[in-house]
Motif scaffolding. Sequence first.
Motif, PDB file in Angstrom:
ATOM      1  N   ASN A 266       0.819  -1.208   0.000  1.00 36.84           N
ATOM      2  CA  ASN A 266       0.000   0.000   0.000  1.00 36.84           C
ATOM      3  C   ASN A 266       0.855   1.262   0.000  1.00 36.84           C
ATOM      4  N   GLU A 267       1.984   1.227   0.693  1.00 41.07           N
ATOM      5  CA  GLU A 267       2.891   2.381   0.686  1.00 41.07           C
ATOM      6  C   GLU A 267       3.396   2.660  -0.724  1.00 41.07           C
ATOM      7  N   ASN A 268       3.701   1.606  -1.459  1.00 43.59           N
ATOM      8  CA  ASN A 268       4.159   1.779  -2.842  1.00 43.59           C
ATOM      9  C   ASN A 268       3.040   2.270  -3.747  1.00 43.59           C
ATOM     10  N   MET A 269       1.818   1.821  -3.483  1.00 42.54           N
ATOM     11  CA  MET A 269       0.678   2.283  -4.272  1.00 42.54           C
ATOM     12  C   MET A 269       0.428   3.767  -4.042  1.00 42.54           C
ATOM     13  N   ILE A 270       0.566   4.207  -2.802  1.00 44.30           N
ATOM     14  CA  ILE A 270       0.417   5.626  -2.494  1.00 44.30           C
ATOM     15  C   ILE A 270       1.513   6.432  -3.194  1.00 44.30           C
ATOM     16  N   ALA A 271       2.732   5.877  -3.209  1.00 46.60           N
ATOM     17  CA  ALA A 271       3.849   6.561  -3.866  1.00 46.60           C
ATOM     18  C   ALA A 271       3.623   6.691  -5.367  1.00 46.60           C
ATOM     19  N   PHE A 272       2.837   5.807  -5.934  1.00 50.04           N
ATOM     20  CA  PHE A 272       2.563   5.836  -7.370  1.00 50.04           C
ATOM     21  C   PHE A 272       1.619   6.987  -7.741  1.00 50.04           C
ATOM     22  N   LEU A 273       0.753   7.355  -6.815  1.00 49.30           N
ATOM     23  CA  LEU A 273      -0.242   8.391  -7.100  1.00 49.30           C
ATOM     24  C   LEU A 273       0.411   9.764  -7.242  1.00 49.30           C
ATOM     25  N   PRO A 274      -0.184  10.661  -8.031  1.00 44.96           N
ATOM     26  CA  PRO A 274       0.346  12.020  -8.166  1.00 44.96           C
ATOM     27  C   PRO A 274       0.452  12.714  -6.814  1.00 44.96           C
ATOM     28  N   THR A 275       1.443  13.560  -6.650  1.00 47.35           N
ATOM     29  CA  THR A 275       1.629  14.256  -5.382  1.00 47.35           C
ATOM     30  C   THR A 275       0.543  15.297  -5.144  1.00 47.35           C
ATOM     31  N   SER A 276      -0.136  15.729  -6.210  1.00 47.30           N
ATOM     32  CA  SER A 276      -1.219  16.704  -6.061  1.00 47.30           C
ATOM     33  C   SER A 276      -2.464  16.247  -6.821  1.00 47.30           C
ATOM     34  N   PHE A 277      -3.606  16.338  -6.154  1.00 46.99           N
ATOM     35  CA  PHE A 277      -4.901  16.105  -6.785  1.00 46.99           C
ATOM     36  C   PHE A 277      -5.727  17.392  -6.735  1.00 46.99           C
ATOM     37  N   LYS A 278      -5.055  18.510  -6.654  1.00 43.06           N
ATOM     38  CA  LYS A 278      -5.747  19.788  -6.499  1.00 43.06           C
ATOM     39  C   LYS A 278      -6.759  19.998  -7.625  1.00 43.06           C
TER      40      LYS A 278
ATOM     41  N   GLU B 172      -7.765  13.077  -0.826  1.00 35.72           N
ATOM     42  CA  GLU B 172      -8.332  14.279  -0.208  1.00 35.72           C
ATOM     43  C   GLU B 172      -7.213  15.121   0.406  1.00 35.72           C
ATOM     44  N   ARG B 173      -6.280  14.465   1.097  1.00 36.47           N
ATOM     45  CA  ARG B 173      -5.149  15.178   1.705  1.00 36.47           C
ATOM     46  C   ARG B 173      -4.311  15.879   0.648  1.00 36.47           C
ATOM     47  N   ARG B 174      -4.280  15.311  -0.570  1.00 41.01           N
ATOM     48  CA  ARG B 174      -3.489  15.892  -1.651  1.00 41.01           C
ATOM     49  C   ARG B 174      -4.287  16.901  -2.475  1.00 41.01           C
ATOM     50  N   GLY B 175      -5.449  17.302  -1.972  1.00 39.88           N
ATOM     51  CA  GLY B 175      -6.158  18.429  -2.572  1.00 39.88           C
ATOM     52  C   GLY B 175      -7.334  18.117  -3.462  1.00 39.88           C
ATOM     53  N   ALA B 176      -7.801  16.873  -3.523  1.00 36.77           N
ATOM     54  CA  ALA B 176      -8.930  16.533  -4.390  1.00 36.77           C
ATOM     55  C   ALA B 176     -10.144  17.388  -4.045  1.00 36.77           C
ATOM     56  N   SER B 177     -10.841  17.837  -5.077  1.00 37.96           N
ATOM     57  CA  SER B 177     -11.997  18.716  -4.876  1.00 37.96           C
ATOM     58  C   SER B 177     -13.212  17.941  -4.383  1.00 37.96           C
ATOM     59  N   ARG B 178     -13.280  16.668  -4.733  1.00 39.16           N
ATOM     60  CA  ARG B 178     -14.376  15.811  -4.290  1.00 39.16           C
ATOM     61  C   ARG B 178     -13.889  14.372  -4.298  1.00 39.16           C
ATOM     62  N   VAL B 179     -14.241  13.608  -3.260  1.00 34.71           N
ATOM     63  CA  VAL B 179     -13.873  12.197  -3.207  1.00 34.71           C
ATOM     64  C   VAL B 179     -15.102  11.376  -2.834  1.00 34.71           C
ATOM     65  N   MET B 180     -15.422  10.409  -3.667  1.00 34.65           N
ATOM     66  CA  MET B 180     -16.488   9.473  -3.353  1.00 34.65           C
ATOM     67  C   MET B 180     -15.876   8.075  -3.225  1.00 34.65           C
TER      68      MET B 180
ATOM     69  N   GLU C 292      -0.895  15.372 -18.228  1.00 33.53           N
ATOM     70  CA  GLU C 292      -1.410  15.981 -17.008  1.00 33.53           C
ATOM     71  C   GLU C 292      -1.058  15.155 -15.774  1.00 33.53           C
ATOM     72  N   PHE C 293      -1.018  13.825 -15.958  1.00 31.31           N
ATOM     73  CA  PHE C 293      -0.711  12.940 -14.836  1.00 31.31           C
ATOM     74  C   PHE C 293       0.641  12.258 -15.062  1.00 31.31           C
ATOM     75  N   ALA C 294       1.610  13.043 -15.509  1.00 31.53           N
ATOM     76  CA  ALA C 294       2.940  12.504 -15.798  1.00 31.53           C
ATOM     77  C   ALA C 294       3.494  11.777 -14.576  1.00 31.53           C
ATOM     78  N   PHE C 295       4.074  10.608 -14.815  1.00 30.16           N
ATOM     79  CA  PHE C 295       4.547   9.759 -13.726  1.00 30.16           C
ATOM     80  C   PHE C 295       6.071   9.700 -13.708  1.00 30.16           C
ATOM     81  N   ARG C 296       6.642   9.991 -12.558  1.00 29.34           N
ATOM     82  CA  ARG C 296       8.098   9.904 -12.396  1.00 29.34           C
ATOM     83  C   ARG C 296       8.404   8.733 -11.471  1.00 29.34           C
ATOM     84  N   HIS C 297       8.715   7.586 -12.033  1.00 29.82           N
ATOM     85  CA  HIS C 297       8.962   6.428 -11.173  1.00 29.82           C
ATOM     86  C   HIS C 297      10.380   6.475 -10.625  1.00 29.82           C
TER      87      HIS C 297
END
Length: 294
Positions: free
Chosen positions: A40-52, A71-79, A241-246
């Motif tokens: 799960n830690e690696n999965m979180i690391a995969f996600l973009p640092t900002s969801f603003k 949500e912590r990374r700024g998502a405007s809405r989370v379901m 927009e969701f460029a990934f830096r592994h």
Amino acid sequence: MGLSREQKAQMIKRVKYWYHTIDLGDGLVTPGWEKIKKLNENMIAFLPTSFKGISVLDVGCWDGLFSFETERRGASRVMAIDNLAGGDGFSQKTLDSIKGEGFKPLETARAILGSNIEYGFGNVYDLSPEVHGKFDCTIFFGVLYHLWHPMLALERIKKVTTKCLFIETHVNEEIDQSVPLIRFYPRGEKYEASTWVGPNMLALYEMLKVVGFKEVMLFRFRDHHERAIGMAFVEEKYAQEFAFRHDGRFIPFEPAKKTGRPNSATTENEPVKSPNDRGVAALLKRLLVKLKAG
């Protein structure tokens, strides 16, 4: 007046089973299942640092780890939705020994964090724009291999996703990797009894393309055997927009041949040929020769 640290600690203790390890602040972390903590830690690391400014749908949310993180990374809405079954063919009652409290873990974490995520019962097969609306991003982590109908699930997700799907799943590395194949597990051979399917990497890639995602980027985990993670984009432009830096913990998957959609090389007057057609034709030819000779 906010909750005290002691009140929060007592709330955490009252939950019988925590699946996710969630940092709730004040030095309090839910126990979670140790076996999946690093994954799960690696999965979180995969996600973009900002969801603003981005809306997020978390399918198969369980305790809500990824919902709270976006949500912590700024998502405007989370379901967040879950069918609380632990996989197709199983029920909350069946799994009561490890998780029989419905949304209690998620509700507890939400209250402690003061979160605004929306959550509720939902089945991936029932997703529709009319009922659930549409979301910029969908998170679909650790669910696909629990399903009887994986293609239907991906099709439904595509309908409610406007930009990007983040997907993580078990993949089978023992079957032929040169052609898209899915291994079926009828008797719980993998992980737990609710694991049903194991696509190889190429099958996962093609499944996402077939349901309509224009660009697919998949990765193997370097430290987790037979697990894959990736992004599928509704339009190719969203890949920027969701460029990934592994950072080395993920190994890019590059299909040797992009096979295209089924029947893409055929026309209305050109029947689809089976790989065995040539062998069958040769057999019929030999039989015809014998009949004439007889």
